[in-house]
Scaffold this motif. Structure first.
Motif, PDB file in Angstrom:
ATOM      1  N   ARG A 118      -3.745  -9.084  -5.164  1.00  0.00           N
ATOM      2  CA  ARG A 118      -2.650  -9.356  -6.126  1.00  0.00           C
ATOM      3  C   ARG A 118      -2.191  -7.959  -6.656  1.00  0.00           C
ATOM      4  NH1 ARG A 118      -5.961 -13.188  -4.694  1.00  0.00           N
ATOM      5  NH2 ARG A 118      -5.856 -15.161  -5.847  1.00  0.00           N
ATOM      6  N   HIS A 119      -0.658  -7.792  -6.798  1.00  0.00           N
ATOM      7  CA  HIS A 119      -0.090  -6.648  -7.228  1.00  0.00           C
ATOM      8  C   HIS A 119      -0.239  -5.565  -6.287  1.00  0.00           C
ATOM      9  CE1 HIS A 119       0.470  -9.162 -10.802  1.00  0.00           C
ATOM     10  NE2 HIS A 119      -0.893  -9.189 -11.042  1.00  0.00           N
ATOM     11  N   LEU A 120      -0.302  -5.678  -5.129  1.00  0.00           N
ATOM     12  CA  LEU A 120      -0.376  -4.904  -4.120  1.00  0.00           C
ATOM     13  C   LEU A 120       0.838  -4.422  -3.945  1.00  0.00           C
ATOM     14  CD1 LEU A 120      -2.593  -3.360  -2.222  1.00  0.00           C
ATOM     15  CD2 LEU A 120      -1.960  -5.166  -0.172  1.00  0.00           C
ATOM     16  N   ASP A 121       0.984  -2.871  -3.994  1.00  0.00           N
ATOM     17  CA  ASP A 121       2.277  -2.525  -3.559  1.00  0.00           C
ATOM     18  C   ASP A 121       2.463  -2.508  -1.989  1.00  0.00           C
ATOM     19  OD1 ASP A 121       2.706  -1.878  -6.165  1.00  0.00           O
ATOM     20  OD2 ASP A 121       1.602   0.330  -5.892  1.00  0.00           O
ATOM     21  N   ALA A 122       3.684  -2.526  -1.698  1.00  0.00           N
ATOM     22  CA  ALA A 122       4.352  -2.504  -0.115  1.00  0.00           C
ATOM     23  C   ALA A 122       3.799  -0.872   0.333  1.00  0.00           C
ATOM     24  CB  ALA A 122       5.623  -2.513   0.025  1.00  0.00           C
ATOM     25  N   PRO A 123       3.464  -1.282   1.693  1.00  0.00           N
ATOM     26  CA  PRO A 123       2.870   0.157   2.251  1.00  0.00           C
ATOM     27  C   PRO A 123       4.070   1.249   2.416  1.00  0.00           C
ATOM     28  CG  PRO A 123       2.470  -1.680   3.630  1.00  0.00           C
ATOM     29  CD  PRO A 123       3.180  -2.171   2.542  1.00  0.00           C
ATOM     30  N   ASP A 124       3.581   2.252   1.899  1.00  0.00           N
ATOM     31  CA  ASP A 124       4.664   3.465   2.058  1.00  0.00           C
ATOM     32  C   ASP A 124       4.121   4.467   3.043  1.00  0.00           C
ATOM     33  OD1 ASP A 124       2.832   4.435   0.460  1.00  0.00           O
ATOM     34  OD2 ASP A 124       4.039   5.009  -1.127  1.00  0.00           O
ATOM     35  N   GLY A 125       5.001   5.583   3.353  1.00  0.00           N
ATOM     36  CA  GLY A 125       4.486   6.556   4.348  1.00  0.00           C
ATOM     37  C   GLY A 125       4.773   6.410   5.629  1.00  0.00           C
ATOM     38  N   ALA A 126       4.200   7.211   6.398  1.00  0.00           N
ATOM     39  CA  ALA A 126       4.570   7.132   7.759  1.00  0.00           C
ATOM     40  C   ALA A 126       3.964   5.868   8.554  1.00  0.00           C
ATOM     41  CB  ALA A 126       4.072   8.620   8.646  1.00  0.00           C
ATOM     42  N   GLN A 127       4.395   5.592   9.567  1.00  0.00           N
ATOM     43  CA  GLN A 127       4.027   4.465  10.428  1.00  0.00           C
ATOM     44  C   GLN A 127       2.626   4.908  11.126  1.00  0.00           C
ATOM     45  OE1 GLN A 127       5.108   0.991  10.636  1.00  0.00           O
ATOM     46  NE2 GLN A 127       6.503   1.704   8.775  1.00  0.00           N
ATOM     47  N   HIS A 128       2.544   6.203  11.537  1.00  0.00           N
ATOM     48  CA  HIS A 128       1.444   6.651  12.329  1.00  0.00           C
ATOM     49  C   HIS A 128       0.847   7.811  11.649  1.00  0.00           C
ATOM     50  CE1 HIS A 128       2.644   3.972  15.720  1.00  0.00           C
ATOM     51  NE2 HIS A 128       3.749   4.233  15.370  1.00  0.00           N
ATOM     52  N   GLY A 129      -0.433   8.005  11.838  1.00  0.00           N
ATOM     53  CA  GLY A 129      -1.119   8.996  11.221  1.00  0.00           C
ATOM     54  C   GLY A 129      -0.699  10.461  11.681  1.00  0.00           C
ATOM     55  N   ASP A 130      -1.039  11.388  10.934  1.00  0.00           N
ATOM     56  CA  ASP A 130      -0.686  12.745  11.365  1.00  0.00           C
ATOM     57  C   ASP A 130      -1.966  13.225  11.817  1.00  0.00           C
ATOM     58  OD1 ASP A 130       0.310  15.419  11.561  1.00  0.00           O
ATOM     59  OD2 ASP A 130       1.284  15.342   9.947  1.00  0.00           O
ATOM     60  N   TRP A 131      -2.091  13.419  13.268  1.00  0.00           N
ATOM     61  CA  TRP A 131      -3.400  13.841  13.973  1.00  0.00           C
ATOM     62  C   TRP A 131      -3.355  15.213  13.771  1.00  0.00           C
ATOM     63  CZ3 TRP A 131      -6.572  10.138  14.380  1.00  0.00           C
ATOM     64  CH2 TRP A 131      -6.123   8.912  14.591  1.00  0.00           C
ATOM     65  N   GLY A 132      -2.426  15.862  13.749  1.00  0.00           N
ATOM     66  CA  GLY A 132      -2.472  17.367  13.638  1.00  0.00           C
ATOM     67  C   GLY A 132      -3.155  17.824  12.198  1.00  0.00           C
ATOM     68  N   ALA A 133      -2.497  17.225  11.222  1.00  0.00           N
ATOM     69  CA  ALA A 133      -3.081  17.311   9.831  1.00  0.00           C
ATOM     70  C   ALA A 133      -4.510  16.970   9.782  1.00  0.00           C
ATOM     71  CB  ALA A 133      -2.203  16.528   8.794  1.00  0.00           C
ATOM     72  N   LEU A 134      -5.000  15.985  10.381  1.00  0.00           N
ATOM     73  CA  LEU A 134      -6.325  15.494  10.386  1.00  0.00           C
ATOM     74  C   LEU A 134      -7.223  16.329  11.069  1.00  0.00           C
ATOM     75  CD1 LEU A 134      -8.456  13.127   9.714  1.00  0.00           C
ATOM     76  CD2 LEU A 134      -7.791  12.295  11.885  1.00  0.00           C
TER      77      LEU A 134
END
Length: 195
Positions: free
Chosen positions: A95-111
Motif C-alpha cells: 500500500r502507498h508504494l511510491d512509483a519507482p524513480d531513479g535510473a533504469q539500470h544500476g551504476d556498476w562503476g559506482a558499485l
C-alpha cells in the motif's frame, strides 16, 4: 417486446456501472509477484536465524535472559515482518508504494567503488589499523556515491582530501570510544589504543 432499459447485468451495456476497483485488487502482476518473493525471502532469513538460535545455549545470565534471547527476538520480529509482507503482496500489493524513480539500470562503476571500499577496509584493517582502514573505506564509498549522483567534483583531489578528513573525524572517535572507554580491543597501529 423489447425493454427500453439497459441490461445492467452486461458490463458493456450502456448505463451499466463500471466494476469496482476492489475487483482487480487481487490480480497477480509481476510487481506483486516480486513483492511476494521479497516476503518469502524475509521468512527464509527468519527461519535461518531461528535455526541458528537453536544452537545457542539458553542458560540465563546475570540479567535473567540467556544469550539466545536476542537472536530469538530478531528471528521472531523478522518472521512477523515476512508474514506481513506476504499478506500485503497477496492482498493487492504494498500500500502507498511510491512509483519507482531513479535510473533504469544500476551504476556498476559506482558499485565497484563502494565494494572496493568495503573489501579494502576488511583486507587492510589489521595492517593499517581501524582508523585508517575505515577512513579509506569512507573515501572509496563516497567516491562511488558521488559518481552515482553525477557530481562533477567526485574525482578531484580536493574532494577526496575532504572525504579523508571526514572519514578520520568519524572513525577516530569510534576507535577511542571502544578502546579507551569500553576496553574493547580494535586493531590499531600502536599498542596505546589511541592510534
Amino acid at each position: 417486446m423489447m425493454s427500453n432499459t439497459a441490461d445492467s447485468s452486461r458490463p458493456d451495456a450502456p448505463g451499466a456501472s463500471a466494476p469496482a476497483p476492489e475487483a482487480f485488487e487481487h490480480a497477480h502482476t509481476p510487481r506483486t509477484t516480486s513483492q511476494l518473493l521479497v516476503g518469502i525471502a524475509v521468512l527464509v532469513i527468519a527461519g535461518l536465524l531461528s535455526w541458528g538460535a537453536l544452537h545457542i545455549p539458553s542458560q540465563a545470565g546475570y540479567s535473567g535472559v540467556g544469550p539466545d534471547f536476542l537472536p530469538w527476538l530478531s528471528a521472531s520480529v523478522l518472521g512477523l515482518c515476512g508474514i506481513w509482507l506476504c499478506w500485503e503482496a497477496l492482498t493487492g500489493g504494498y500500500r502507498h508504494l511510491d512509483a519507482p524513480d531513479g535510473a533504469q539500470h544500476g551504476d556498476w562503476g559506482a558499485l565497484t567503488w563502494v565494494c572496493a571500499g568495503l573489501l579494502c577496509s576488511a583486507a587492510l584493517i589489521t595492517t593499517l589499523g581501524f582508523i585508517l582502514s575505515c577512513s579509506l573505506c569512507y573515501v572509496l564509498a563516497t567516491q562511488g556515491l558521488r559518481r552515482a549522483t553525477g557530481q562533477t567534483q567526485a574525482g578531484s583531489f580536493k574532494t577526496m582530501g575532504k572525504d579523508l578528513v571526514t572519514g578520520l573525524l568519524i572513525s577516530a572517535p569510534v576507535f577511542w570510544a571502544f578502546t579507551q572507554f569500553l576496553a574493547i580491543n580494535l586493531p590499531g597501529l600502536t599498542e596505546t589504543g589511541w592510534l
